[in-house]
Design a protein around this motif. Structure first.
Motif, short mmCIF file in Angstrom:
data_model
loop_
_atom_site.label_atom_id
_atom_site.label_comp_id
_atom_site.label_asym_id
_atom_site.label_seq_id
_atom_site.Cartn_x
_atom_site.Cartn_y
_atom_site.Cartn_z
N CYS A 18 6.42 -5.89 -0.35
CA CYS A 18 7.46 -4.85 -0.25
C CYS A 18 8.07 -4.68 -1.63
N GLN A 19 7.56 -3.72 -2.37
CA GLN A 19 8.01 -3.57 -3.76
C GLN A 19 8.21 -2.11 -4.12
N ALA A 20 9.26 -1.87 -4.91
CA ALA A 20 9.45 -0.57 -5.55
C ALA A 20 10.09 -0.85 -6.89
N ILE A 49 6.19 -12.26 3.30
CA ILE A 49 6.57 -11.09 2.49
C ILE A 49 6.40 -11.45 1.02
N ARG A 50 5.91 -10.50 0.24
CA ARG A 50 5.87 -10.69 -1.22
C ARG A 50 6.78 -9.63 -1.81
N CYS A 51 7.62 -10.02 -2.77
CA CYS A 51 8.54 -9.03 -3.32
C CYS A 51 8.92 -9.35 -4.76
N ILE A 72 9.03 -11.87 -10.52
CA ILE A 72 9.87 -10.96 -11.30
C ILE A 72 8.98 -10.25 -12.31
N LYS A 73 8.96 -8.92 -12.20
CA LYS A 73 8.17 -8.14 -13.15
C LYS A 73 9.04 -7.77 -14.34
N ASN A 74 8.53 -8.07 -15.51
CA ASN A 74 9.24 -7.76 -16.75
C ASN A 74 8.23 -7.55 -17.85
N PRO A 81 1.17 -10.04 -20.08
CA PRO A 81 1.60 -10.62 -18.80
C PRO A 81 3.03 -10.19 -18.42
N TYR A 82 3.17 -9.71 -17.20
CA TYR A 82 4.48 -9.18 -16.77
C TYR A 82 4.93 -9.70 -15.41
N ILE A 83 4.12 -10.53 -14.76
CA ILE A 83 4.54 -11.07 -13.45
C ILE A 83 5.03 -12.50 -13.66
N ALA A 188 -6.36 -13.10 -0.93
CA ALA A 188 -6.96 -11.81 -1.29
C ALA A 188 -5.84 -10.79 -1.45
N GLU A 189 -5.71 -10.26 -2.64
CA GLU A 189 -4.64 -9.29 -2.90
C GLU A 189 -5.13 -8.27 -3.91
N GLY A 190 -4.71 -7.03 -3.72
CA GLY A 190 -5.02 -5.98 -4.68
C GLY A 190 -5.94 -4.93 -4.13
N ARG A 191 -5.39 -3.73 -3.94
CA ARG A 191 -6.15 -2.54 -3.56
C ARG A 191 -6.86 -2.67 -2.21
N ILE A 192 -6.28 -3.45 -1.31
CA ILE A 192 -6.80 -3.52 0.07
C ILE A 192 -6.12 -2.39 0.83
N VAL A 211 -1.16 -7.21 1.45
CA VAL A 211 -1.32 -5.75 1.34
C VAL A 211 0.04 -5.16 0.97
N GLY A 212 0.03 -4.30 -0.05
CA GLY A 212 1.27 -3.66 -0.48
C GLY A 212 1.23 -2.17 -0.27
N GLY A 213 0.73 -1.46 -1.27
CA GLY A 213 0.79 0.00 -1.30
C GLY A 213 0.36 0.70 -0.02
N ALA A 214 -0.66 0.20 0.64
CA ALA A 214 -1.19 0.88 1.83
C ALA A 214 -0.18 0.84 2.98
#
Ligand SMILES: CC(=O)N[C@H](C=O)[C@@H](O)[C@H](O)[C@H](O)COP(=O)(O)O
Length: 230
Positions: A18-20, A49-51, A72-74, A81-83, A188-192, A211-214
């Motif tokens: 759950c990210q924005a 949950i991943r956030c 934390i994304k920065n 590297p930003y995660i 498994a993470e990314g573009r699922i 799963v995030g974006g979907a």
């Protein structure tokens, strides 16, 4: 394994990211949106949950009873590297009660000039029992992180780094190869994008699926439909 009970809660299940980011409509300057998405995910049967950000970890932990993978994304340009790329961010995530901390474990130069092994050792010295998820993009990075004693390796960054450019999304083969080469649980993470792809990841031996974006990024989902109509 630092916390077998917590780790087992994720086995075979779906973690919803759950990210924005600032600038996206659902980021909401005052907060309050990500916990609603997390509650919907919990009601739908998610196991975790991943956030992103201390704010969202705090708000989501108050709203749901699920384990939370915090990051934390920065940006630290010119470093890529930003995660969760610094110790200060790990400390911030621990302070708000993240159950698991996700961190960049790609083999790219980092702002603190440490290797992933050095960074992980620094984290372990400060927080011996913290559950760690290594976000990687390639097989080599995943195996290197597994050697450092992380609790999970995630394929999060496959396709997003120069070393993994052009990798298929989702990257079934990376999951399959990691599962074959290490006993560390693979996430498994990314573009699922579909339930079937998530199922396939578990069948390939993934410990759980993120799963995030979907699920949680309506802008992304809308644009997929719009592209198909163009
Ligand atoms: C590459 C990167 O920065 N990934 C981030 C990591 O936390 C998130 O933006 C993704 O949404 C997450 O990995 C889930 O992936 P997907 O949204 O494709 O299901």
């Amino acid at each position: 394994m630092t916390n077998p009970r917590l780790i087992n809660r994720l086995r075979g299940g779906l973690v919803v990211s759950c990210q924005a980011l600032p600038g996206e409509p659902l980021f909401a300057a005052g907060g309050g949106v990500m916990p609603l998405l997390a509650m919907a995910a919990e009601q739908g049967g998610a196991v975790g949950i991943r956030c992103n950000s201390a704010r969202d970890v705090l708000e989501i932990k108050a709203a749901v009873g699920l384990p939370v993978i915090g990051l934390i994304k920065n940006q630290y340009l010119p470093y890529e590297p930003y995660i969760t790329a610094t110790m200060a961010e790990v400390q911030a995530l621990v302070a708000v009660g993240a159950d698991i901390v996700a961190l960049d474990c790609t083999l790219r130069e980092r702002v603190d000039k440490l290797s992933p092994a050095g960074f992980i050792a620094q984290i372990r010295a400060a927080f011996p029992n913290l559950v760690l998820m290594a976000d990687v993009a390639t097989l080599k990075e995943g195996l290197a992180a597994a050697e450092c004693g992380v609790d999970f390796v995630g394929t999060t960054l496959s396709g997003y780094t120069p070393q993994s450019q052009g990798a298929p999304g989702p990257n079934f083969s990376l999951v399959e190869q990691l599962v074959a080469r290490t006993d560390v649980p693979i996430i498994a993470e990314g573009r699922i994008r579909t339930p079937l792809q998530a199922r396939q990841m578990i069948d390939l031996g993934a410990f759980c699926v993120v799963v995030g974006g979907a699920i949680t990024r309506p802008m992304e989902i809308t644009s997929d439909f719009v592209t198909a109509l163009a």
